[in-house]
Design a protein around this motif. Structure first.
Motif, short mmCIF file in Angstrom:
data_model
loop_
_atom_site.label_atom_id
_atom_site.label_comp_id
_atom_site.label_asym_id
_atom_site.label_seq_id
_atom_site.Cartn_x
_atom_site.Cartn_y
_atom_site.Cartn_z
N SER A 302 0.84 -1.31 -0.04
CA SER A 302 0.04 -0.11 -0.15
C SER A 302 0.82 1.23 0.10
CB SER A 302 -0.90 0.11 1.22
OG SER A 302 0.00 -0.12 2.47
N ASP A 303 0.52 2.32 -0.61
CA ASP A 303 1.15 3.46 -0.75
C ASP A 303 1.37 4.36 0.41
OD1 ASP A 303 -1.26 4.47 -0.63
OD2 ASP A 303 -1.37 5.21 -2.50
N VAL A 304 0.96 3.74 1.56
CA VAL A 304 1.18 4.47 2.93
C VAL A 304 2.46 4.20 3.52
CG1 VAL A 304 -1.21 4.87 3.40
CG2 VAL A 304 -0.16 3.02 4.34
N ILE A 305 2.93 3.03 2.96
CA ILE A 305 4.03 2.47 3.65
C ILE A 305 5.60 3.18 3.46
CG2 ILE A 305 5.44 0.30 3.90
CD1 ILE A 305 3.14 -1.31 3.62
N THR A 306 6.41 3.36 4.15
CA THR A 306 7.63 4.11 4.04
C THR A 306 8.46 3.66 2.84
OG1 THR A 306 9.75 4.76 5.15
CG2 THR A 306 8.73 2.64 5.76
#
Length: 374
Positions: A302-306
């Motif tokens: 997911s694009d929230v992960i660092t």
């Protein structure tokens, strides 16, 4: 010279992200020079107790902080440091009460380290309380550690990464342990009842809200409709284990989803997978994504992960709002042959090698212990 003892305050000693970090360091540090002891809260599961004790570590149990027991909680820590003057360094992984126990530790002359392993406190009243408690940490701790700069900024503030007492500490991984092995892949698939030509989506992580298993199961259900020769392999335990099982039953995919619970030999389960899917709602730095890359797996995140885990050409970030894109990416990866990580990619993973991280922390602990004794 007798080894110094570093005290780690950690919520529990059952399998989880911060536990994996600490144990990877503990396994790779020179224990004749540095020993670890642990303070945990009361717990039924004691997955790592015997391992810690076999390695020479001690375990102490402190009361769980409820707010109502504030003074009793503070007294426990004050009494503990009075009774244990052998500690000169405390490494705190429990952020919710770090501003309390680290302040008491400083009063007793310890060097204090706060460590951020996440980027969220979740939601609800407990999250509001935790948000209030975390604010003083940046002023209380001598050193501010974080598994990623994103996790550091979240806990300590936007300017934290520019401070001289800030350290980004990669979650160390035993890269050789997670290397791909065709023989082990065949064995694991046989043990799990997975055919050689079956396409396997995999995930390793605790079954909790942040890991977003609901999305993962829904994604697999849609994919499985069009690709019946596929399986979803879930490794991990947690409070949502039964909920996820029920969801699989409701979606009619229970027989296609393999849930094996918590495992100490996670390296073997990566071998059975064809793609690693990680749709978390929030994360600090997911060590499993580093492990998956070491195993040669393509990773959909997911694009929230660092982006600190975007180490090789095997990682792709996707928006959770668009499930069709995830389905398309999974379908594209089904056509790729499963191979080991390339030499080039393994070289890119070296900063996350547990032996490298352990050596750096060992030097740091020894230096701080000596400073605190003066």
């Amino acid at each position: 010279m007798e080894s110094i003892r570093v005290l780690h305050n950690i919520a529990s000693l059952h399998f989880g992200g911060s536990q994996a970090f600490v144990m990877n360091i503990y396994n790779n540090i020179d224990r004749e020079k540095v020993q670890f002891d642990f303070v945990v809260t009361p717990e039924e599961r004691k997955d790592l107790y015997s391992q810690v004790e076999q390695m020479g570590g001690r375990i102490f149990v402190c009361p769980k902080y409820t707010g109502k027991n504030h003074f009793a909680y503070c007294k426990w820590w004050d009494d503990f440091f009075t009774e244990h003057p052998e500690y000169h360094v405390i490494h705190g992984h429990v952020r919710s009460t770090a501003s309390i126990y680290l302040k008491i530790a400083k009063k007793h002359g310890l060097v204090t380290i706060a460590h951020s392993h996440s980027t969220s406190n979740g939601s609800g009243i407990s999250a509001i309380v935790k948000d209030m408690l975390r604010l003083p940490i940046r002023h209380t701790a001598d050193y501010l550690f974080a598994c990623s700069d994103k996790a550091g900024k979240w806990l300590y503030g936007e300017k934290a990464t520019e401070q001289p007492n800030y350290r980004m500490i990669p979650n160390g991984v035993d890269l050789n342990r997670f290397a791909f092995c065709e023989e082990k892949r065949q064995q694991m698939r046989q043990d799990l009842g997975i055919a050689k030509d079956t396409f396997v989506l995999g995930h390793i992580g605790r079954l909790t809200v942040p890991k977003n298993h609901q999305f993962l199961v829904e994604l697999f259900a849609e994919y499985h409709k069009e690709n019946p020769n596929s399986r979803l392999l879930l490794v991990g335990d947690g409070e949502l284990f039964g909920t996820v099982q029920q969801q699989c039953t409701q979606l009619g995919i229970r027989d296609a989803v393999i849930m094996v619970g918590s495992k100490t030999n996670t390296e073997d389960y990566y071998q059975a997978m064809d793609v690693f899917v990680f749709p978390s709602l929030w994360e600090g730095l997911p060590v499993s994504v580093v492990e998956a890359q070491a195993n040669g797996l393509h990773c959909l995140l997911s694009d929230v992960i660092t982006h600190d885990v975007d180490l090789t050409d095997q990682v792709k970030y996707l928006a959770l709002a668009n499930k069709k894109v995830w389905l398309c990416e999974v379908a594209n990866l089904q056509r790729k042959h499963r191979i080991a990580a390339t030499t080039e990619n393994m070289a890119k993973l070296q900063p996350f090698d547990a032996t490298v991280v352990a050596k750096q922390l060992q030097s740091f602990y020894l230096e701080q212990d000596e400073r605190a004794r003066k």
